[in-house]
Design an enzyme around this catalytic site. Structure first.
Site, PDB file in Angstrom:
ATOM      1  N   HIS A  76      -9.684  -2.212  -0.692  1.00  0.00           N
ATOM      2  CA  HIS A  76      -9.376  -2.366  -2.075  1.00  0.00           C
ATOM      3  C   HIS A  76     -10.250  -1.972  -2.628  1.00  0.00           C
ATOM      4  O   HIS A  76     -11.054  -2.261  -2.710  1.00  0.00           O
ATOM      5  CB  HIS A  76      -9.224  -3.557  -2.512  1.00  0.00           C
TER       6      HIS A  76
ATOM      7  N   HIS B 135      -0.257  -8.618   5.354  1.00  0.00           N
ATOM      8  CA  HIS B 135       0.155  -8.438   4.126  1.00  0.00           C
ATOM      9  C   HIS B 135       1.096  -7.302   3.841  1.00  0.00           C
ATOM     10  O   HIS B 135       0.453  -6.198   4.357  1.00  0.00           O
ATOM     11  CB  HIS B 135      -1.270  -8.695   3.137  1.00  0.00           C
TER      12      HIS B 135
ATOM     13  N   HIS C 240      -9.050 -14.759   5.435  1.00  0.00           N
ATOM     14  CA  HIS C 240      -8.056 -14.267   4.029  1.00  0.00           C
ATOM     15  C   HIS C 240      -6.160 -14.468   5.162  1.00  0.00           C
ATOM     16  O   HIS C 240      -5.943 -14.979   4.097  1.00  0.00           O
ATOM     17  CB  HIS C 240      -8.301 -12.901   4.388  1.00  0.00           C
TER      18      HIS C 240
ATOM     19  N   ASP D 254      -9.058  -7.249   4.082  1.00  0.00           N
ATOM     20  CA  ASP D 254      -9.560  -7.610   2.796  1.00  0.00           C
ATOM     21  C   ASP D 254     -10.538  -9.087   2.858  1.00  0.00           C
ATOM     22  O   ASP D 254     -10.528  -9.926   3.175  1.00  0.00           O
ATOM     23  CB  ASP D 254      -8.277  -8.080   2.402  1.00  0.00           C
TER      24      ASP D 254
ATOM     25  N   HIS E  69      -4.276  -6.903   9.236  1.00  0.00           N
ATOM     26  CA  HIS E  69      -3.130  -8.070   8.760  1.00  0.00           C
ATOM     27  C   HIS E  69      -2.277  -7.863   8.229  1.00  0.00           C
ATOM     28  O   HIS E  69      -1.869  -6.836   7.563  1.00  0.00           O
ATOM     29  CB  HIS E  69      -4.147  -9.207   8.216  1.00  0.00           C
TER      30      HIS E  69
ATOM     31  N   ASP F  64       0.798  -5.263   1.250  1.00  0.00           N
ATOM     32  CA  ASP F  64       0.182  -3.616   0.976  1.00  0.00           C
ATOM     33  C   ASP F  64      -0.673  -2.836   2.279  1.00  0.00           C
ATOM     34  O   ASP F  64      -1.102  -2.067   1.324  1.00  0.00           O
ATOM     35  CB  ASP F  64      -0.895  -4.164  -0.636  1.00  0.00           C
ATOM     36  N   HIS F  65      -0.849  -3.822   3.200  1.00  0.00           N
ATOM     37  CA  HIS F  65      -0.488  -3.231   4.454  1.00  0.00           C
ATOM     38  C   HIS F  65       0.012  -2.211   5.434  1.00  0.00           C
ATOM     39  O   HIS F  65       0.133  -1.772   5.974  1.00  0.00           O
ATOM     40  CB  HIS F  65      -1.611  -4.383   5.066  1.00  0.00           C
TER      41      HIS F  65
HETATM   42 FE    FE Z   1      -4.810  -6.622   0.430  1.00  0.00          FE
HETATM   43 ZN    ZN Z   2      -3.993  -8.743   1.791  1.00  0.00          ZN
END
Ligand code: FE
Ligand code: ZN
Length: 253
Positions: A165, A54, A110, A127, A52, A56-57
Site C-alpha cells: 500500500h 484479504h 496483520h 501488509d 495473505h 485486495d490481495h
Molecule cells: Fe491490503
Molecule cells: Zn491486508
C-alpha cells in the site's frame, strides 16, 4: 529482473516481477490491470505469489487463473481458494522463468498466517511492514506483530522493501506526532511529498531507512516510550507494551 508497480484500487500496488518474456505477480487484488499489462508487454505469466487472504490481495486470482492456470504460492495457514503451492517458514519459491528464488518468512500479526517473500535483495511483505508504519492487527497479537516486524528488521539493511500500500505520507504524519523532534522523520516527509507530487510511488524503500523513522521499529527510543506511556496512561515495562500502545494510538489517529 525488473519490478514494476501496477496501481490498483485506491492505494494498492500489485508488483510485477518480469524479464523480457516472463512475469510473476505478487498480491493481485484485481486481475484487470495485470491482464492488461501482460498483454501490452507480451509477457507470459509464470506464477502468482500471495502474502495473505484479504480480498485486495487475492481478488484477481479467479480471473488470472482462468486466463492462465499458473502455480499460486500462498500461506499454508490461511484458507485461500486457488492456492496450488501452500508455503510456510523455511520454504522456497523457485521461479526459473524470471531467474529468481525467494525464501518464505512467516510474519503473522496483520492476519494469522501472513507470509513474506525474501530474495534477490528484495522483500515482499504484504501488509506487515509499511514505509514508516505497519499493518493493523486484524488477527494477531501485538507480540506476534512485534516479532514479525523484528524478523524483517533483521534482514540486511540494503534490502528493498515492496509493501502493498501507498500509506507513506499518512504513516509519516503519525510518526511525526509520535516524535515531533525526529529530524529523520521530517526529512523523509519532504522526500516522500516530492515523490508523490511527481506522481511517483514511495515504494520500494530501503529497510535501513526504517530504523530512524518507523515508530513501530522504535519501541526502545526514549521519545517513543514517553509517548506510548502518555497514551496508555501508565508506565510500560516491555518493548511489546510500547509497540502495542503506539499501534493502538495509530488506530485512533
Ligand atoms: Fe491490503
Ligand atoms: Zn491486508
Amino acid at each position: 529482473m525488473q519490478i514494476i508497480p501496477l496501481p490498483a484500487f485506491r492505494d494498492n500496488y500489485i508488483w510485477v516481477l518480469r524479464n523480457d518474456r516472463h512475469a510473476v505477480v505478487v498480491d493481485p487484488g484485481d486481475a484487470e490491470p495485470v491482464l492488461r499489462y501482460l498483454a501490452d508487454e507480451g509477457l507470459s505469466l509464470e506464477a502468482i505469489l500471495v502474502t495473505h487472504h484479504h480480498s485486495d490481495h487475492v481478488g484477481g486470482l479467479p480471473a488470472l487463473l482462468a486466463a492462465s492456470p499458473v502455480p499460486v504460492y500462498g500461506p499454508a495457514r490461511e484458507n485461500i481458494a486457488g492456492i496450488s503451492h501452500p508455503v510456510a517458514e523455511g520454504g522456497e519459491v523457485r521461479l526459473p522463468g524470471i531467474d529468481a528464488c525467494f525464501k518464505v518468512l512467516d510474519i503473522p500479526g496483520h492476519t494469522a498466517g501472513h507470509v513474506g517473500y525474501y530474495g534477490e535483495g528484495v522483500l515482499f511483505c504484504g501488509d506487515t511492514l509499511f514505509a514508516a508504519g505497519c499493518g493493523r492487527l486484524f488477527e494477531g497479537t501485538p507480540a506476534q506483530m512485534y516479532a514479525s516486524l523484528n524478523k524483517l528488521a533483521a534482514l540486511p539493511g540494503d534490502t528493498r522493501v515492496y509493501c502493498t500500500h501507498e500509506y507513506t505520507l499518512s504513516n509519516l504524519a503519525f510518526a511525526a506526532a509520535v516524535e515531533p523532534d525526529n529530524t529523520a522523520v521530517i526529512a523523509r516527509i519532504a522526500t516522500s511529498q516530492a515523490l508523490r507530487a511527481a506522481d511517483q510511488p514511495t515504494v520500494p524503500f530501503l529497510l535501513a531507512g526504517e530504523f530512524d523513522t518507523n515508530p513501530f521499529l522504535r519501541s526502545d527510543a526514549p521519545a517513543v516510550i514517553r509517548q506510548a506511556e502518555a497514551q496508555a496512561g501508565h508506565a510500560l515495562t516491555t518493548p511489546v507494551e510500547v509497540f502495542a500502545a503506539i499501534r493502538e494510538w495509530k488506530n485512533r489517529f
